[in-house]
Motif scaffolding. Structure first.
Motif, PDB file in Angstrom:
ATOM      1  N   MET A  39       0.846  -1.176   0.000  1.00  0.00           N
ATOM      2  CA  MET A  39       0.000   0.000   0.000  1.00  0.00           C
ATOM      3  C   MET A  39       0.891   1.238   0.000  1.00  0.00           C
ATOM      4  N   TYR A  40       0.505   2.242  -0.754  1.00  0.00           N
ATOM      5  CA  TYR A  40       1.258   3.488  -0.824  1.00  0.00           C
ATOM      6  C   TYR A  40       0.568   4.568  -0.005  1.00  0.00           C
ATOM      7  N   ARG A  41       1.377   5.452   0.514  1.00  0.00           N
ATOM      8  CA  ARG A  41       0.865   6.565   1.304  1.00  0.00           C
ATOM      9  C   ARG A  41       1.628   7.814   0.876  1.00  0.00           C
ATOM     10  N   LEU A  42       0.932   8.916   0.640  1.00  0.00           N
ATOM     11  CA  LEU A  42       1.567  10.168   0.243  1.00  0.00           C
ATOM     12  C   LEU A  42       1.907  10.970   1.491  1.00  0.00           C
ATOM     13  N   VAL A  43       3.177  11.318   1.637  1.00  0.00           N
ATOM     14  CA  VAL A  43       3.639  12.113   2.768  1.00  0.00           C
ATOM     15  C   VAL A  43       4.099  13.463   2.231  1.00  0.00           C
ATOM     16  N   THR A  44       3.633  14.533   2.821  1.00  0.00           N
ATOM     17  CA  THR A  44       4.001  15.868   2.386  1.00  0.00           C
ATOM     18  C   THR A  44       4.913  16.508   3.417  1.00  0.00           C
ATOM     19  N   LYS A  45       6.047  16.995   2.956  1.00  0.00           N
ATOM     20  CA  LYS A  45       6.982  17.765   3.784  1.00  0.00           C
ATOM     21  C   LYS A  45       7.059  19.167   3.194  1.00  0.00           C
ATOM     22  N   TYR A  46       7.549  20.121   3.964  1.00  0.00           N
ATOM     23  CA  TYR A  46       7.590  21.522   3.536  1.00  0.00           C
ATOM     24  C   TYR A  46       9.001  22.086   3.685  1.00  0.00           C
ATOM     25  N   ARG A  47       9.353  23.039   2.796  1.00  0.00           N
ATOM     26  CA  ARG A  47      10.633  23.743   2.868  1.00  0.00           C
ATOM     27  C   ARG A  47      10.400  25.237   2.780  1.00  0.00           C
ATOM     28  N   ILE A  48      11.365  25.998   3.291  1.00  0.00           N
ATOM     29  CA  ILE A  48      11.308  27.464   3.247  1.00  0.00           C
ATOM     30  C   ILE A  48      12.282  27.952   2.182  1.00  0.00           C
ATOM     31  N   PHE A  49      11.783  28.846   1.317  1.00  0.00           N
ATOM     32  CA  PHE A  49      12.621  29.515   0.325  1.00  0.00           C
ATOM     33  C   PHE A  49      12.445  31.014   0.487  1.00  0.00           C
ATOM     34  N   GLY A  50      13.559  31.742   0.482  1.00  0.00           N
ATOM     35  CA  GLY A  50      13.517  33.191   0.569  1.00  0.00           C
ATOM     36  C   GLY A  50      13.479  33.800  -0.827  1.00  0.00           C
ATOM     37  N   LEU A  51      12.756  34.901  -0.967  1.00  0.00           N
ATOM     38  CA  LEU A  51      12.709  35.643  -2.230  1.00  0.00           C
ATOM     39  C   LEU A  51      13.765  36.738  -2.188  1.00  0.00           C
ATOM     40  N   GLU A  65      13.525  20.046   5.954  1.00  0.00           N
ATOM     41  CA  GLU A  65      12.090  19.862   5.756  1.00  0.00           C
ATOM     42  C   GLU A  65      11.343  19.984   7.076  1.00  0.00           C
ATOM     43  N   PHE A  66      10.074  20.341   6.949  1.00  0.00           N
ATOM     44  CA  PHE A  66       9.191  20.493   8.098  1.00  0.00           C
ATOM     45  C   PHE A  66       7.993  19.580   7.911  1.00  0.00           C
ATOM     46  N   GLU A  67       7.389  19.184   9.020  1.00  0.00           N
ATOM     47  CA  GLU A  67       6.228  18.283   8.976  1.00  0.00           C
ATOM     48  C   GLU A  67       4.966  18.991   8.483  1.00  0.00           C
ATOM     49  N   THR A  68       4.814  20.282   8.848  1.00  0.00           N
ATOM     50  CA  THR A  68       3.620  21.036   8.454  1.00  0.00           C
ATOM     51  C   THR A  68       4.025  22.420   7.963  1.00  0.00           C
ATOM     52  N   GLU A  69       3.119  23.034   7.228  1.00  0.00           N
ATOM     53  CA  GLU A  69       3.350  24.398   6.758  1.00  0.00           C
ATOM     54  C   GLU A  69       3.424  25.361   7.941  1.00  0.00           C
ATOM     55  N   LEU A  70       2.602  25.120   8.942  1.00  0.00           N
ATOM     56  CA  LEU A  70       2.606  25.962  10.134  1.00  0.00           C
ATOM     57  C   LEU A  70       3.934  25.873  10.875  1.00  0.00           C
ATOM     58  N   HIS A 126       6.561  16.687  -2.041  1.00  0.00           N
ATOM     59  CA  HIS A 126       5.841  15.424  -1.878  1.00  0.00           C
ATOM     60  C   HIS A 126       6.788  14.241  -2.007  1.00  0.00           C
ATOM     61  N   HIS A 127       6.604  13.260  -1.146  1.00  0.00           N
ATOM     62  CA  HIS A 127       7.356  12.012  -1.193  1.00  0.00           C
ATOM     63  C   HIS A 127       6.353  10.863  -1.279  1.00  0.00           C
ATOM     64  N   MET A 128       6.617   9.937  -2.146  1.00  0.00           N
ATOM     65  CA  MET A 128       5.790   8.733  -2.159  1.00  0.00           C
ATOM     66  C   MET A 128       6.506   7.697  -1.308  1.00  0.00           C
ATOM     67  N   VAL A 129       5.838   7.196  -0.300  1.00  0.00           N
ATOM     68  CA  VAL A 129       6.454   6.276   0.649  1.00  0.00           C
ATOM     69  C   VAL A 129       5.730   4.935   0.566  1.00  0.00           C
ATOM     70  N   LEU A 130       6.485   3.872   0.431  1.00  0.00           N
ATOM     71  CA  LEU A 130       5.911   2.535   0.418  1.00  0.00           C
ATOM     72  C   LEU A 130       5.736   2.071   1.853  1.00  0.00           C
ATOM     73  N   THR A 131       4.527   1.671   2.195  1.00  0.00           N
ATOM     74  CA  THR A 131       4.270   1.164   3.536  1.00  0.00           C
ATOM     75  C   THR A 131       3.633  -0.209   3.412  1.00  0.00           C
ATOM     76  N   TRP A 132       3.885  -1.049   4.363  1.00  0.00           N
ATOM     77  CA  TRP A 132       3.281  -2.369   4.391  1.00  0.00           C
ATOM     78  C   TRP A 132       2.794  -2.651   5.794  1.00  0.00           C
TER      79      TRP A 132
END
Length: 81
Positions: A1-13, A37-42, A67-73
């Motif tokens: 089974m696949y699960r989509l995990v989202t991580k966040y990064r900060i970029f300066g302009l 990377e961060f777990e949440t946008e907040l 976004h990372h696609m992570v294989l989970t079983w």
């Protein structure tokens, strides 16, 4: 089974000057002092607000999802024989 995990990064302009075309443009640059990377946008936004000295050169910033696609079983995912 696949699960989509989202991580966040900060970029300066940052403004950069293009010497070839003699124009200014905005460029996204990674904030070097920020964690990769961060777990949440907040969590990413809170880090940026709490680390004023690290964000001094990036008064404008964006938090982008990565976004990372992570294989989970799990045993319960197996069909019963």
């Amino acid at each position: 089974m696949y699960r989509l995990v989202t991580k966040y990064r900060i970029f300066g302009l940052r403004h950069e000057y293009d010497t070839t075309n003699h124009t200014n443009h905005m460029v996204l640059k990674p904030v070097s002092a920020a964690p990769q990377e961060f777990e949440t946008e907040l969590a990413a936004t809170d880090w940026a607000l709490a680390n004023h000295d690290d964000m001094l050169h990036h008064p404008n910033f964006v938090v982008t999802p990565v976004h990372h696609m992570v294989l989970t079983w799990r045993p319960e995912d197996e069909p019963a024989i």
